[in-house]
Design an enzyme around this catalytic site. Structure first.
Site, PDB file in Angstrom:
ATOM      1  N   CYS A   1      -7.763   1.263 -37.877  1.00 51.47           N
ATOM      2  CA  CYS A   1      -8.232  -0.001 -37.301  1.00 51.47           C
ATOM      3  C   CYS A   1      -8.444   0.092 -35.797  1.00 51.47           C
ATOM      4  O   CYS A   1      -9.536  -0.154 -35.300  1.00 51.47           O
ATOM      5  CB  CYS A   1      -7.209  -1.102 -37.562  1.00 51.47           C
ATOM      6  SG  CYS A   1      -6.823  -1.275 -39.289  1.00 51.47           S
TER       7      CYS A   1
ATOM      8  N   LYS B   1     -10.556 -11.085 -34.720  1.00 54.19           N
ATOM      9  CA  LYS B   1     -10.000  -9.885 -35.346  1.00 54.19           C
ATOM     10  C   LYS B   1     -10.251  -8.636 -34.499  1.00 54.19           C
ATOM     11  O   LYS B   1      -9.341  -7.855 -34.225  1.00 54.19           O
ATOM     12  CB  LYS B   1     -10.583  -9.716 -36.755  1.00 54.19           C
ATOM     13  CG  LYS B   1     -10.355  -8.383 -37.394  1.00 54.19           C
ATOM     14  CD  LYS B   1      -8.896  -8.118 -37.739  1.00 54.19           C
ATOM     15  CE  LYS B   1      -8.668  -6.645 -37.940  1.00 54.19           C
ATOM     16  NZ  LYS B   1      -7.736  -6.296 -38.940  1.00 54.19           N
TER      17      LYS B   1
HETATM   18  N1  SAJ Z   1       0.214   3.309 -30.031  1.00 57.88           N
HETATM   19  C1  SAJ Z   1       0.460   3.810 -28.756  1.00 57.88           C
HETATM   20  N2  SAJ Z   1       1.187   3.056 -27.890  1.00 57.88           N
HETATM   21  C2  SAJ Z   1       1.687   1.841 -28.233  1.00 57.88           C
HETATM   22  C3  SAJ Z   1       1.428   1.334 -29.527  1.00 57.88           C
HETATM   23  C4  SAJ Z   1       0.683   2.086 -30.410  1.00 57.88           C
HETATM   24  O1  SAJ Z   1       0.026   4.907 -28.415  1.00 57.88           O
HETATM   25  O2  SAJ Z   1       2.359   1.231 -27.377  1.00 57.88           O
HETATM   26  C5  SAJ Z   1      -0.564   4.088 -30.990  1.00 57.88           C
HETATM   27  C6  SAJ Z   1       0.225   4.469 -32.216  1.00 57.88           C
HETATM   28  O3  SAJ Z   1       0.969   5.619 -32.015  1.00 57.88           O
HETATM   29  C7  SAJ Z   1      -0.864   4.625 -33.251  1.00 57.88           C
HETATM   30  C8  SAJ Z   1      -1.921   3.622 -32.821  1.00 57.88           C
HETATM   31  O4  SAJ Z   1      -1.622   3.299 -31.487  1.00 57.88           O
HETATM   32  O5  SAJ Z   1      -1.412   5.918 -33.197  1.00 57.88           O
HETATM   33  C9  SAJ Z   1      -2.027   2.363 -33.654  1.00 57.88           C
HETATM   34  O6  SAJ Z   1      -0.754   1.875 -34.000  1.00 57.88           O
HETATM   35  P1  SAJ Z   1      -0.409   0.306 -34.141  1.00 57.88           P
HETATM   36  O7  SAJ Z   1       1.005   0.243 -34.518  1.00 57.88           O
HETATM   37  O8  SAJ Z   1      -0.746  -0.403 -32.882  1.00 57.88           O
HETATM   38  O9  SAJ Z   1      -1.392  -0.260 -35.246  1.00 57.88           O
HETATM   39  P2  SAJ Z   1      -1.733   0.073 -36.801  1.00 57.88           P
HETATM   40  O10 SAJ Z   1      -3.082   0.714 -36.843  1.00 57.88           O
HETATM   41  O11 SAJ Z   1      -0.627   0.796 -37.465  1.00 57.88           O
HETATM   42  O12 SAJ Z   1      -1.858  -1.376 -37.454  1.00 57.88           O
HETATM   43  C10 SAJ Z   1      -2.705  -2.352 -36.866  1.00 57.88           C
HETATM   44  C11 SAJ Z   1      -1.860  -3.570 -36.832  1.00 57.88           C
HETATM   45  N3  SAJ Z   1      -1.525  -3.799 -35.431  1.00 57.88           N
HETATM   46  C12 SAJ Z   1      -0.242  -4.002 -35.080  1.00 57.88           C
HETATM   47  O13 SAJ Z   1       0.669  -4.070 -35.845  1.00 57.88           O
HETATM   48  C13 SAJ Z   1       0.027  -4.187 -33.636  1.00 57.88           C
HETATM   49  C14 SAJ Z   1      -2.403  -4.803 -37.509  1.00 57.88           C
HETATM   50  O14 SAJ Z   1      -1.966  -6.013 -36.939  1.00 57.88           O
HETATM   51  C15 SAJ Z   1      -3.890  -4.802 -37.632  1.00 57.88           C
HETATM   52  O15 SAJ Z   1      -4.358  -5.891 -38.345  1.00 57.88           O
HETATM   53  C16 SAJ Z   1      -4.210  -3.535 -38.373  1.00 57.88           C
HETATM   54  O16 SAJ Z   1      -3.940  -2.451 -37.477  1.00 57.88           O
HETATM   55  C17 SAJ Z   1      -5.640  -3.680 -38.852  1.00 57.88           C
HETATM   56  O17 SAJ Z   1      -5.824  -3.712 -40.060  1.00 57.88           O
HETATM   57  O18 SAJ Z   1      -6.551  -3.859 -38.056  1.00 57.88           O
END
Ligand code: SAJ
Length: 426
Positions: A264, A210
């Site tokens: 997360c 995780k």
């Molecule tokens: N971000 C970037 N560049 C990217 C992708 C994301 O800067 O290429 C940033 C986003 O803008 C955001 C942050 O990262 O600020 C996180 O966004 P995210 O879409 O990667 O993740 P979360 O926090 O919305 O949700 C995640 C989930 N991860 C994904 O969908 C890839 C999920 O699978 C996890 O289980 C969840 O957090 C958790 O509960 O841990």
């Protein structure tokens, strides 16, 4: 130990937050007798009254159906059950170490209720080793033996805010048992609603998986952010460079941005960093890189727009597009940095009510009127679709910094704006 089938057992879900509530409800609507437990009496009262709580609309609809099914009882203190699922928050403290206070409190609540044959499942994200070093001894302190009298498993949630229900059902699930019987029983429980594959392993591996997943994202985003800064030095467009690099069959670089938000990805890597400084050097630096992005963006804005004081309109408070979630949002850090620099900040977010946050002050037109610069912090569709001509006459100076590469530059240029994009040399 032979157990009755899961459909005949009562499941207590402790913590009705963004994971516990949908889990409790989906079990209940699948015919399981569920006891939903949350210390927050207001949440319980609203759910019982069929009123929405701050959750995704699909989750609220499922909660209504679960209560109506008669299978979901709601209470603010835990009662005896056959299975206990712990789904409480595990924040990171100011010392950047996991705060297991809520997990320990939940364990203390269930310890006196535990009986032979019970199953305890930890869903909360935790530093690897927590099930073995905290949960197991915590249970055995009550006199029962784990693996003999009581089964224990770690089954981390992996849902993405905004599509919680869909992902709860369809994502693969990692089930980590302290022994095979624990894993088998937990797998039976989750197979009630999980349509993805269920992968069994041991509890510590599941914990590690995780945090590895979210750390992978954090490190990959930090790399993209370094690429963006380097692109500005070299004089190229990082967005095009990443797109081209990702044509390689074994390369998949993520995208740069103003930082990493959500509850997360900016949190979980610390659970690994706390385990050993030398073993987690890349992870630590990645955290520093991503945490440094809001400051980098603000410095870039002040420099490129040549602003000292003045008024900046920050468009986007949510940490990710199309979400009303500001937890750890880089926008908050950027707003603070701008204010520290003596800038008056006006904020707009289509998903966050003006009174939802003290800085969210109204309609987009209000936020940009008189602005010396616009900062695009979140790539909401509303900003992609925004007609720059409709605001060109409102701003004081036509300058926009796009941290998400979500604007069509030519369109904004035609409306007289100077467009600066993170990672693209101007
Ligand atoms: N971000 C970037 N560049 C990217 C992708 C994301 O800067 O290429 C940033 C986003 O803008 C955001 C942050 O990262 O600020 C996180 O966004 P995210 O879409 O990667 O993740 P979360 O926090 O919305 O949700 C995640 C989930 N991860 C994904 O969908 C890839 C999920 O699978 C996890 O289980 C969840 O957090 C958790 O509960 O841990």
């Amino acid at each position: 130990m032979q157990q009755p089938p899961i459909r005949k057992r009562r499941v207590a879900v402790i913590g009705l937050g963004y994971v516990g509530l949908p889990t409790a409800c989906i079990l209940a609507t699948n015919g399981i007798r569920v006891l939903g437990v949350d210390h927050n009496q207001a949440v319980i009262a609203r759910l019982l009254a069929g009123e929405p709580i701050p959750a995704e609309p699909e989750v609220n609809a499922l909660a209504k159906a679960a209560v109506a099914s008669g299978n979901l009882e709601l209470t603010s203190s835990v009662e005896p059950a056959d299975v206990y699922i712990i789904a409480v928050p595990t924040p990171v403290g100011d010392d950047h170490r996991a705060d297991l206070g809520y997990v320990e409190a939940a364990l203390a609540d269930i310890r006196p209720l535990l009986q032979r044959g019970n199953l305890v499942v930890l869903e909360s994200t935790v530093p690897p080793g927590t099930t073995r070093d905290v949960i197991v001894p915590g249970i055995e302190r009550g006199g029962l033996r784990v693996g003999v009298d009581v089964m224990v498993a770690h089954c981390p949630e992996r849902v993405r805010p905004g599509s919680t229900l869909l992902e709860l059902i369809n994502n693969d699930r990692i089930i980590g048992g302290v022994d095979e019987e624990s894993a088998a029983q937990a797998a039976e429980l989750y197979s009630v609603f999980v349509q993805g594959r269920i992968h069994r392993t041991d509890a510590t591996t599941a914990e590690m998986v995780k945090v590895m997943e979210n750390t992978f994202r954090d490190v990959n985003i930090a790399l993209a952010n370094d690429f963006a800064k380097l692109a500005e030095v070299v004089g190229i467009d990082v967005w095009e460079a990443i797109r081209l690099a990702n044509n390689h069959p074994r390369v998949s670089v993520l995208w740069p941005g103003p930082g990493v938000g959500g509850h997360c990805i900016p949190v979980d890597p610390w659970f690994l960093i706390q385990m050993g400084a030398d073993a987690s050097r890349v992870i630590r630096v990645a955290r520093e890189v991503n945490d440094g992005m809001p400051r980098y963006v603000v410095d870039k804005l002040l420099r490129e727009a040549d602003i000292k004081g003045g008024h900046v309109a920050v468009l986007g408070l949510a940490y990710r597009a199309e979400l009303a979630d500001i937890r750890e949002s880089p926008s908050l850090a950027m707003i603070t940095a701008l204010q520290d620099a003596g800038v008056e900040v006006h904020v707009h977010d289509p998903y966050i009510a003006p009174d939802g946050h003290s800085t969210g002050n109204g309609a987009l037109a209000d936020a940009v009127t008189g602005a010396d610069a616009i900062l695009i912090a979140t790539d909401h569709q509303a900003y992609r679709d925004l007609d720059p001509k409709s605001i060109a006459g409102l701003v004081k100076r036509r300058f926009v910094l796009d941290t998400r590469n979500c604007l069509v530059v030519d369109r904004w240029a035609q409306a007289g704006f100077r467009v600066v994009t993170l990672g693209r040399s101007v």
